[in-house]
Design an enzyme around this catalytic site. Sequence first.
Site, PDB file in Angstrom:
ATOM      1  N   THR A 134     -14.549   1.446   2.279  1.00  0.00           N
ATOM      2  CA  THR A 134     -13.755   2.507   2.893  1.00  0.00           C
ATOM      3  C   THR A 134     -14.366   3.880   2.629  1.00  0.00           C
ATOM      4  OG1 THR A 134     -11.644   3.660   2.610  1.00  0.00           O
ATOM      5  CG2 THR A 134     -12.351   2.323   0.781  1.00  0.00           C
ATOM      6  N   ASP A 135     -14.049   4.842   3.495  1.00  0.00           N
ATOM      7  CA  ASP A 135     -14.505   6.220   3.255  1.00  0.00           C
ATOM      8  C   ASP A 135     -13.733   6.869   2.102  1.00  0.00           C
ATOM      9  OD1 ASP A 135     -12.037   6.574   4.494  1.00  0.00           O
ATOM     10  OD2 ASP A 135     -12.757   8.010   6.001  1.00  0.00           O
ATOM     11  N   GLU A 136     -12.624   6.218   1.667  1.00  0.00           N
ATOM     12  CA  GLU A 136     -11.796   6.835   0.621  1.00  0.00           C
ATOM     13  C   GLU A 136     -12.536   6.917  -0.708  1.00  0.00           C
ATOM     14  OE1 GLU A 136      -7.668   5.694   0.707  1.00  0.00           O
ATOM     15  OE2 GLU A 136      -7.795   5.158   2.822  1.00  0.00           O
ATOM     16  N   LYS A 163     -12.092   0.030  -5.033  1.00  0.00           N
ATOM     17  CA  LYS A 163     -13.110  -0.250  -3.997  1.00  0.00           C
ATOM     18  C   LYS A 163     -14.452   0.360  -4.416  1.00  0.00           C
ATOM     19  CE  LYS A 163     -12.768  -1.882  -0.362  1.00  0.00           C
ATOM     20  NZ  LYS A 163     -12.872  -3.270   0.156  1.00  0.00           N
ATOM     21  N   ASN A 188     -10.174   5.456   8.661  1.00  0.00           N
ATOM     22  CA  ASN A 188      -8.901   4.752   8.910  1.00  0.00           C
ATOM     23  C   ASN A 188      -8.921   3.987  10.232  1.00  0.00           C
ATOM     24  OD1 ASN A 188      -8.191   6.916   6.964  1.00  0.00           O
ATOM     25  ND2 ASN A 188      -6.133   6.100   7.247  1.00  0.00           N
ATOM     26  N   ASN A 258      -1.679  14.479  10.123  1.00  0.00           N
ATOM     27  CA  ASN A 258      -0.666  13.421  10.210  1.00  0.00           C
ATOM     28  C   ASN A 258       0.500  13.821  11.112  1.00  0.00           C
ATOM     29  OD1 ASN A 258      -2.135  11.823   8.476  1.00  0.00           O
ATOM     30  ND2 ASN A 258      -1.009  12.446   6.651  1.00  0.00           N
TER      31      ASN A 258
HETATM   32  P1  NAD Z   1      -5.155  -5.982   4.925  1.00  0.00           P
HETATM   33  O1  NAD Z   1      -4.356  -5.577   3.731  1.00  0.00           O
HETATM   34  O2  NAD Z   1      -4.515  -5.964   6.267  1.00  0.00           O
HETATM   35  O3  NAD Z   1      -5.728  -7.465   4.713  1.00  0.00           O
HETATM   36  C1  NAD Z   1      -6.255  -7.897   3.493  1.00  0.00           C
HETATM   37  C2  NAD Z   1      -6.394  -9.412   3.545  1.00  0.00           C
HETATM   38  O4  NAD Z   1      -6.950  -9.834   2.296  1.00  0.00           O
HETATM   39  C3  NAD Z   1      -5.074 -10.151   3.720  1.00  0.00           C
HETATM   40  O5  NAD Z   1      -5.223 -11.176   4.674  1.00  0.00           O
HETATM   41  C4  NAD Z   1      -4.801 -10.736   2.343  1.00  0.00           C
HETATM   42  O6  NAD Z   1      -4.067 -11.955   2.377  1.00  0.00           O
HETATM   43  C5  NAD Z   1      -6.212 -10.945   1.824  1.00  0.00           C
HETATM   44  N1  NAD Z   1      -6.257 -10.941   0.357  1.00  0.00           N
HETATM   45  C6  NAD Z   1      -5.697 -10.029  -0.484  1.00  0.00           C
HETATM   46  N2  NAD Z   1      -5.928 -10.371  -1.766  1.00  0.00           N
HETATM   47  C7  NAD Z   1      -6.651 -11.527  -1.732  1.00  0.00           C
HETATM   48  C8  NAD Z   1      -7.209 -12.364  -2.727  1.00  0.00           C
HETATM   49  N3  NAD Z   1      -7.044 -12.080  -4.027  1.00  0.00           N
HETATM   50  N4  NAD Z   1      -7.912 -13.450  -2.353  1.00  0.00           N
HETATM   51  C9  NAD Z   1      -8.086 -13.735  -1.032  1.00  0.00           C
HETATM   52  N5  NAD Z   1      -7.562 -12.993  -0.041  1.00  0.00           N
HETATM   53  C10 NAD Z   1      -6.865 -11.886  -0.389  1.00  0.00           C
HETATM   54  O7  NAD Z   1      -6.446  -5.061   4.882  1.00  0.00           O
HETATM   55  P2  NAD Z   1      -7.314  -4.460   6.091  1.00  0.00           P
HETATM   56  O8  NAD Z   1      -6.703  -3.169   6.516  1.00  0.00           O
HETATM   57  O9  NAD Z   1      -7.567  -5.515   7.098  1.00  0.00           O
HETATM   58  O10 NAD Z   1      -8.659  -4.103   5.316  1.00  0.00           O
HETATM   59  C11 NAD Z   1      -9.683  -5.090   5.167  1.00  0.00           C
HETATM   60  C12 NAD Z   1     -10.839  -4.502   4.378  1.00  0.00           C
HETATM   61  O11 NAD Z   1     -11.354  -3.365   5.050  1.00  0.00           O
HETATM   62  C13 NAD Z   1     -10.440  -4.038   2.974  1.00  0.00           C
HETATM   63  O12 NAD Z   1     -11.478  -4.392   2.086  1.00  0.00           O
HETATM   64  C14 NAD Z   1     -10.330  -2.534   3.095  1.00  0.00           C
HETATM   65  O13 NAD Z   1     -10.646  -1.894   1.882  1.00  0.00           O
HETATM   66  C15 NAD Z   1     -11.367  -2.244   4.171  1.00  0.00           C
HETATM   67  N6  NAD Z   1     -11.084  -1.055   5.007  1.00  0.00           N
HETATM   68  C16 NAD Z   1      -9.860  -0.906   5.608  1.00  0.00           C
HETATM   69  C17 NAD Z   1      -9.628   0.212   6.400  1.00  0.00           C
HETATM   70  C18 NAD Z   1      -8.310   0.405   7.107  1.00  0.00           C
HETATM   71  O14 NAD Z   1      -8.067   1.478   7.670  1.00  0.00           O
HETATM   72  N7  NAD Z   1      -7.437  -0.584   7.167  1.00  0.00           N
HETATM   73  C19 NAD Z   1     -10.637   1.169   6.579  1.00  0.00           C
HETATM   74  C20 NAD Z   1     -11.869   0.977   5.930  1.00  0.00           C
HETATM   75  C21 NAD Z   1     -12.090  -0.146   5.160  1.00  0.00           C
HETATM   76  P1  TYD Z   2      -2.092   5.223   5.449  1.00  0.00           P
HETATM   77  O1  TYD Z   2      -1.881   4.611   6.789  1.00  0.00           O
HETATM   78  O2  TYD Z   2      -1.347   4.692   4.283  1.00  0.00           O
HETATM   79  O3  TYD Z   2      -3.658   5.225   5.174  1.00  0.00           O
HETATM   80  P2  TYD Z   2      -4.502   5.959   3.976  1.00  0.00           P
HETATM   81  O4  TYD Z   2      -3.557   6.490   2.973  1.00  0.00           O
HETATM   82  O5  TYD Z   2      -5.318   4.845   3.440  1.00  0.00           O
HETATM   83  O6  TYD Z   2      -5.305   7.011   4.658  1.00  0.00           O
HETATM   84  O7  TYD Z   2      -1.734   6.768   5.555  1.00  0.00           O
HETATM   85  C1  TYD Z   2      -2.373   7.608   6.501  1.00  0.00           C
HETATM   86  C2  TYD Z   2      -1.904   9.028   6.248  1.00  0.00           C
HETATM   87  O8  TYD Z   2      -0.511   9.119   6.562  1.00  0.00           O
HETATM   88  C3  TYD Z   2      -2.012   9.450   4.788  1.00  0.00           C
HETATM   89  O9  TYD Z   2      -2.371  10.827   4.740  1.00  0.00           O
HETATM   90  C4  TYD Z   2      -0.628   9.253   4.228  1.00  0.00           C
HETATM   91  C5  TYD Z   2       0.251   9.533   5.432  1.00  0.00           C
HETATM   92  N1  TYD Z   2       1.522   8.766   5.495  1.00  0.00           N
HETATM   93  C6  TYD Z   2       2.719   9.422   5.763  1.00  0.00           C
HETATM   94  O10 TYD Z   2       2.765  10.667   5.921  1.00  0.00           O
HETATM   95  N2  TYD Z   2       3.868   8.679   5.859  1.00  0.00           N
HETATM   96  C7  TYD Z   2       3.859   7.321   5.686  1.00  0.00           C
HETATM   97  O11 TYD Z   2       4.924   6.692   5.754  1.00  0.00           O
HETATM   98  C8  TYD Z   2       2.612   6.668   5.425  1.00  0.00           C
HETATM   99  C9  TYD Z   2       2.552   5.180   5.240  1.00  0.00           C
HETATM  100  C10 TYD Z   2       1.464   7.430   5.349  1.00  0.00           C
END
Ligand code: NAD
Ligand code: TYD
Length: 355
Positions: A134-136, A163, A188, A258
């Site tokens: 992630t970029d975080e 991460k 995101n 946001n």
């Molecule tokens: P998500 O929370 O929707 O899905 C995570 C999945 O991992 C789920 O299916 C869960 O059951 C599985 N999981 C959790 N713990 C586990 C374990 N101990 N063993 C096996 N499986 C397990 O997450 P996502 O949003 O799909 O993100 C997927 C990946 O991409 C993550 O590594 C996250 O850091 C990265 N990522 C997400 C975003 C985003 O905006 N969602 C952006 C950049 C990177």
């Molecule tokens: P989120 O979707 O949780 O992603 P991340 O924190 O990983 O960027 O949140 C996106 C942005 O929205 C973040 O600045 C937090 C804000 N946020 C709210 O203002 N209200 C909410 O209920 C949630 C879940 C997030």
Amino acid sequence: MRAFQTILVTGGAGFIGNHLVRHLVKRYPEVQIVNLDKLTYAGNLENLRDIESSANYTFVKACITDEEAIKGIFSQYKPDAIIHLAAESHVDRSIHSPLEFVMTNTVGTVNLLNQARLLWGDDFDNKLFYQVSTDEVFGSLGPSGFFNEDTPYDPRSPYSASKASADHLVSAYRHTFGLPTVISNCSNNYGPYQFPEKLIPLVLNNIRNEKPLPVYGDGSNVRDWLYVVDHVLAIDLIAHQGALGETYNVGGHNEHRNLELVEIMCDLMDERLGNDVGTSRNLIEFVRDRPGHDHRYAIDPAKIEHDLGWTPTININEGLSLTIDWYLENNLWLENVTSGAYKSYYAQMYNVVEK
Ligand code: NAD
Ligand code: TYD
């Protein structure tokens, strides 16, 4: 260009994972796709119903921290590529349970790295360990500037720190053991099948249920949004063509405050639902800010654009329309995931008085 026989995707039942698994199963029918997932609250096999009987798809339930289970699965399926997405992914949950995040995101990654070494020995030909990050991990930006691949890591939440440490361990296994690794850091994501604890699906779900829309702080925090399918296309490219040992930043220059994003969603939902103008905006409620809330994330994607020819295909207007239509058409999915456990978590997290 690498070619694989078996790709093991971890976390394939989650939000990004299900889009990736579906894409790989359809695009590479000659390649076996193994989806390894623990099925936590965020993993949902319903997400993959349309491809679950495909000849090149297998699901295995396991926890990535379980040494014996992962060893057994690796020796049974012998993956030549591991695309690692399994993680605890929600920042707010990480503030309540940091240890769970370190266990899954950091320790789980080391367990996978160890088992990959054990399986591959010294034969790294057409092998790949791909860490989806992630970029975080880069921390928080001021009003200007972008994260690029040289930006130093500066994680500020237990999620991003877990991460970041996993990313460092992946790099360490590259340098120390020569493991063929690649890392991407994406902004995101949004789109269908995202669990309604993240901002976009939470707001859409609450508008449908006429519940308050919790905006943290004053709503001025900025996120850089990418439609999930564009992330999946980037992962596919990086897996097959990314240079070993490199990192790639993935993002589409789609920055929004946001509050601005929530207002756009309110107006689009009012249009779809036939509401009077402004109806959904009245649901916006400013709530206590997230502790340590990162102010701004923004990706400079020049490297992946230049080196691999990736560019986003879906802009924010199209992406939000597709997402909103999907959530409106998939009421049953939303009802199934908003279980009792989710509701008690929700109440605890937001301390919001229901109207
Ligand atoms: P998500 O929370 O929707 O899905 C995570 C999945 O991992 C789920 O299916 C869960 O059951 C599985 N999981 C959790 N713990 C586990 C374990 N101990 N063993 C096996 N499986 C397990 O997450 P996502 O949003 O799909 O993100 C997927 C990946 O991409 C993550 O590594 C996250 O850091 C990265 N990522 C997400 C975003 C985003 O905006 N969602 C952006 C950049 C990177
Ligand atoms: P989120 O979707 O949780 O992603 P991340 O924190 O990983 O960027 O949140 C996106 C942005 O929205 C973040 O600045 C937090 C804000 N946020 C709210 O203002 N209200 C909410 O209920 C949630 C879940 C997030």
